[in-house]
Enzyme design. Structure first.
Site, PDB file in Angstrom:
ATOM      1  CG  LEU A   1      30.476  44.620  28.639  1.00 26.12           C
ATOM      2  CD1 LEU A   1      29.434  43.702  28.004  1.00 26.12           C
ATOM      3  CD2 LEU A   1      31.154  43.916  29.801  1.00 26.12           C
ATOM      4  CG  ASP A   2      37.567  44.807  29.078  1.00 29.17           C
ATOM      5  OD1 ASP A   2      37.608  46.039  28.904  1.00 29.17           O
ATOM      6  OD2 ASP A   2      37.973  44.243  30.106  1.00 29.17           O
TER       7      ASP A   2
END
Length: 316
Positions: free
Chosen positions: A37-38
């Site tokens: 996930l960013d």
């Protein structure tokens, strides 16, 4: 400790940092997530502990769901709100029906160009590493599958930068920021991803996730084991083949499992089908169904990921 943790990743932390924190909380050396996930994104981050890290490659391919906010009228260098604005246009003409009208164009099989912020390698270096050096290289399109893209609500209609909240269900490898950018281009005003929450990764849902603070509190109370999900639940979508006690040792050694060693199994398993082999102590292995070339009637299960040794020790 061995098993899976469904972590609610907060915005502002990288997935790598979350895994490091998990290692410290659980006191384990081996831990890894099943899909990045960013840093600016939040939501479900599935973390495998101990021997469960062997299952990560089977969980990477799971479908995912997101809530994504798209801001129209502004394109950025990174495709999200953390990059520099590269193009700004007046999107006050946009209406709700304009967005809903183009959604079918972004469902089904979609071609995407990976963003420069992705971890895909180009000549041995990850794209985001090149981006940090100020480099932009040509990337090849990739096919992804968008199962559904639903409009939830919008805000700021009539302003230069209206926003839309969407629900997205997609295959692995889908770049949500690329989807936002492409939709903005299609509508003629540009767009970027202004907020992202992963609500599901395979069988793991955000409603069942735990925060890092909750894990730390559980560790302080000595009840951390309650937060661990058994490995068998993580791969419950695979058909179950129950192994006789007499055949467990052979499976643990990675040997093929033949029908005499099977206590129960589903009917009509095709060659190449992945199954989970379970025994008295739980999950033993992930195996692939096959048939002997010299005897097509002779079905076997070849372990491709053995977990039995750890399962055997933990049962003592």
């Amino acid at each position: 400790m061995n098993g899976i943790v469904n972590v609610l990743k907060p915005p502002g932390m990288s997935s790598h940092d979350v895994v490091d924190r998990i290692r410290r909380i659980f006191g384990v050396k081996k831990a890894g997530h099943t899909g990045t996930l960013d840093p600016g994104a939040a939501g479900v981050l599935v973390v495998c502990l101990g021997v469960a890290t062997r299952l990560a490659r089977f969980l990477l391919g799971e479908d995912k769901e997101y809530r994504v906010e798209i801001t129209f009228g502004m394109s950025t260098s990174t495709g999200d709100s953390y990059g520099e604005i590269t193009d700004q246009r007046d999107a006050s003409f946009l209406k709700e029906h304009d967005i809903i009208r183009v959604l079918p164009e972004f469902t089904g099989e979609v071609r995407q160009v990976p963003p420069m912020t992705s971890a895909i390698k180009w000549r041995g270096k990850k794209l985001y590493e090149l981006a940090r050096e100020g480099l932009v290289v040509e990337r090849q399109e990739r096919a992804v599958y968008i199962k559904s893209l639903e409009f939830i609500r919008g805000s700021g209609w009539g302003t230069p930068s209206p926003r839309a909240l969407m629900h997205l269900s997609c295959s692995k490898g889908t770049y949500v920021r690329s989807l936002c950018h492409d939709m903005g281009s299609r509508l003629g005003c540009g767009a970027h991803m202004s907020f992202l929450v992963r609500t599901r990764a395979g069988p793991f849902k955000i409603a069942d996730s735990v925060t890092l603070e909750e894990l730390q509190a559980a560790a302080s109370k000595g009840v951390l084991e309650r937060k661990i999900i058994e490995m068998d639940r993580a791969v419950s979508e695979y058909p179950e083949v129950i192994v006789k006690s007499s055949a467990v040792k052979a499976v643990a050694a990675g040997s093929k499992l033949y029908i005499p060693g099977v206590a129960r199994m589903p009917l009509d398993l095709d060659c190449g089908k992945l199954v989970r082999l379970t025994g008295p102590d739980g999950l033993l292995a992930i195996a692939e169904a096959g048939r002997e070339p010299f005897d097509k009637e002779k079905l076997f299960f070849k372990p491709v990921c053995v977990l039995a040794r750890q399962a055997g020790r933990s049962s003592n």
